[in-house]
Design a protein around this motif. Sequence first.
Motif, PDB file in Angstrom:
ATOM      1  N   GLN A  13      -5.997 -18.602   1.002  1.00  0.00           N
ATOM      2  CA  GLN A  13      -4.951 -19.383   1.660  1.00  0.00           C
ATOM      3  C   GLN A  13      -5.068 -19.180   3.170  1.00  0.00           C
ATOM      4  OE1 GLN A  13      -1.014 -18.384   0.434  1.00  0.00           O
ATOM      5  NE2 GLN A  13      -0.056 -19.781   1.867  1.00  0.00           N
ATOM      6  N   PHE A  14      -5.579 -20.190   3.850  1.00  0.00           N
ATOM      7  CA  PHE A  14      -5.786 -20.105   5.285  1.00  0.00           C
ATOM      8  C   PHE A  14      -4.628 -20.706   6.066  1.00  0.00           C
ATOM      9  CE2 PHE A  14      -9.955 -19.481   3.574  1.00  0.00           C
ATOM     10  CZ  PHE A  14     -10.568 -18.614   4.447  1.00  0.00           C
ATOM     11  N   SER A  15      -3.665 -21.287   5.386  1.00  0.00           N
ATOM     12  CA  SER A  15      -2.507 -21.853   6.071  1.00  0.00           C
ATOM     13  C   SER A  15      -1.343 -20.870   5.991  1.00  0.00           C
ATOM     14  CB  SER A  15      -2.124 -23.185   5.426  1.00  0.00           C
ATOM     15  OG  SER A  15      -1.766 -22.966   4.077  1.00  0.00           O
ATOM     16  N   GLY A  16      -0.405 -21.026   6.899  1.00  0.00           N
ATOM     17  CA  GLY A  16       0.746 -20.153   6.927  1.00  0.00           C
ATOM     18  C   GLY A  16       0.563 -19.008   7.897  1.00  0.00           C
ATOM     19  N   ARG A  17       1.388 -17.994   7.726  1.00  0.00           N
ATOM     20  CA  ARG A  17       1.405 -16.873   8.652  1.00  0.00           C
ATOM     21  C   ARG A  17       1.325 -15.557   7.899  1.00  0.00           C
ATOM     22  NH1 ARG A  17       6.356 -18.596  12.623  1.00  0.00           N
ATOM     23  NH2 ARG A  17       5.761 -16.695  13.701  1.00  0.00           N
ATOM     24  N   ALA A  18       0.774 -14.539   8.560  1.00  0.00           N
ATOM     25  CA  ALA A  18       0.715 -13.179   7.999  1.00  0.00           C
ATOM     26  C   ALA A  18       1.270 -12.218   9.033  1.00  0.00           C
ATOM     27  CB  ALA A  18      -0.718 -12.800   7.649  1.00  0.00           C
ATOM     28  N   SER A  19       2.169 -11.362   8.616  1.00  0.00           N
ATOM     29  CA  SER A  19       2.766 -10.398   9.542  1.00  0.00           C
ATOM     30  C   SER A  19       1.747  -9.337   9.941  1.00  0.00           C
ATOM     31  CB  SER A  19       3.975  -9.734   8.889  1.00  0.00           C
ATOM     32  OG  SER A  19       3.556  -8.957   7.782  1.00  0.00           O
ATOM     33  N   ARG A  20       2.092  -8.611  10.994  1.00  0.00           N
ATOM     34  CA  ARG A  20       1.213  -7.516  11.424  1.00  0.00           C
ATOM     35  C   ARG A  20       1.025  -6.502  10.321  1.00  0.00           C
ATOM     36  NH1 ARG A  20       3.201  -5.350  17.194  1.00  0.00           N
ATOM     37  NH2 ARG A  20       5.180  -5.783  16.247  1.00  0.00           N
ATOM     38  N   SER A  21       2.120  -6.159   9.642  1.00  0.00           N
ATOM     39  CA  SER A  21       2.007  -5.138   8.591  1.00  0.00           C
ATOM     40  C   SER A  21       1.122  -5.617   7.443  1.00  0.00           C
ATOM     41  CB  SER A  21       3.388  -4.733   8.077  1.00  0.00           C
ATOM     42  OG  SER A  21       4.051  -5.829   7.506  1.00  0.00           O
ATOM     43  N   GLU A  22       1.234  -6.880   7.067  1.00  0.00           N
ATOM     44  CA  GLU A  22       0.374  -7.398   5.996  1.00  0.00           C
ATOM     45  C   GLU A  22      -1.095  -7.304   6.396  1.00  0.00           C
ATOM     46  OE1 GLU A  22      -0.634 -11.580   3.646  1.00  0.00           O
ATOM     47  OE2 GLU A  22       1.203 -11.439   4.822  1.00  0.00           O
ATOM     48  N   PHE A  23      -1.407  -7.705   7.621  1.00  0.00           N
ATOM     49  CA  PHE A  23      -2.787  -7.680   8.094  1.00  0.00           C
ATOM     50  C   PHE A  23      -3.328  -6.258   8.169  1.00  0.00           C
ATOM     51  CE2 PHE A  23      -5.819  -7.183  11.558  1.00  0.00           C
ATOM     52  CZ  PHE A  23      -6.823  -8.041  11.145  1.00  0.00           C
ATOM     53  N   TRP A  24      -2.602  -5.365   8.847  1.00  0.00           N
ATOM     54  CA  TRP A  24      -3.119  -4.011   9.077  1.00  0.00           C
ATOM     55  C   TRP A  24      -3.122  -3.165   7.806  1.00  0.00           C
ATOM     56  CZ3 TRP A  24      -6.263  -3.444  12.793  1.00  0.00           C
ATOM     57  CH2 TRP A  24      -6.129  -4.206  13.951  1.00  0.00           C
ATOM     58  N   LEU A  25      -2.162  -3.376   6.915  1.00  0.00           N
ATOM     59  CA  LEU A  25      -2.186  -2.644   5.645  1.00  0.00           C
ATOM     60  C   LEU A  25      -3.358  -3.085   4.778  1.00  0.00           C
ATOM     61  CD1 LEU A  25       1.597  -2.367   4.739  1.00  0.00           C
ATOM     62  CD2 LEU A  25       0.028  -0.513   5.359  1.00  0.00           C
ATOM     63  N   PHE A  26      -3.728  -4.367   4.852  1.00  0.00           N
ATOM     64  CA  PHE A  26      -4.901  -4.828   4.110  1.00  0.00           C
ATOM     65  C   PHE A  26      -6.171  -4.210   4.701  1.00  0.00           C
ATOM     66  CE2 PHE A  26      -8.188  -8.086   3.060  1.00  0.00           C
ATOM     67  CZ  PHE A  26      -8.202  -7.847   1.694  1.00  0.00           C
ATOM     68  N   GLN A  27      -6.238  -4.101   6.015  1.00  0.00           N
ATOM     69  CA  GLN A  27      -7.398  -3.452   6.647  1.00  0.00           C
ATOM     70  C   GLN A  27      -7.479  -1.982   6.218  1.00  0.00           C
ATOM     71  OE1 GLN A  27      -9.588  -5.427   8.175  1.00  0.00           O
ATOM     72  NE2 GLN A  27      -8.115  -7.036   7.739  1.00  0.00           N
ATOM     73  N   LEU A  28      -6.328  -1.328   6.143  1.00  0.00           N
ATOM     74  CA  LEU A  28      -6.288   0.065   5.671  1.00  0.00           C
ATOM     75  C   LEU A  28      -6.753   0.153   4.220  1.00  0.00           C
ATOM     76  CD1 LEU A  28      -5.481   3.048   6.132  1.00  0.00           C
ATOM     77  CD2 LEU A  28      -3.184   2.399   5.349  1.00  0.00           C
ATOM     78  N   PHE A  29      -6.343  -0.786   3.395  1.00  0.00           N
ATOM     79  CA  PHE A  29      -6.767  -0.831   1.994  1.00  0.00           C
ATOM     80  C   PHE A  29      -8.287  -0.945   1.892  1.00  0.00           C
ATOM     81  CE2 PHE A  29      -7.691  -3.513  -1.779  1.00  0.00           C
ATOM     82  CZ  PHE A  29      -7.323  -2.603  -2.766  1.00  0.00           C
TER      83      PHE A  29
END
Length: 123
Positions: A13-29
Amino acid sequence: MLKMMMPLKRYAQFSGRASRSEFWLFQLFIVIVSIPLYVLGFVAGYIDSQALALASTGLSLVMWLIFVVPSLAVTVRRLHDTDRSGWWLLLTLVPIVSLVLLVFLVLPSTPGGNRFATAAPRD
């Protein structure tokens, strides 16, 4: 843990928005999943085992194939959250200039709606 794996649910899903926490927690994962594979590769080199090195490389390739599309998608959504086009992701192709992208990913969300979505996700 749920927010860490949210981009896997929103796989392409390339549309919409992702919060900072969603992005950085996924990078941590991704980092947490990668560590055992790096250790396995290090051990393979240390004990000079070609079979273990091949297994480590194969597992790393599978991991990369699993995470490449969700990672791109969450990065584009994160750029949308800062009111920037996903085309800014092309900055990763230019070595030093790609640091600008890192700044964009660290910036806070635009308040309220923007041209990509009406409501900002909650951090």
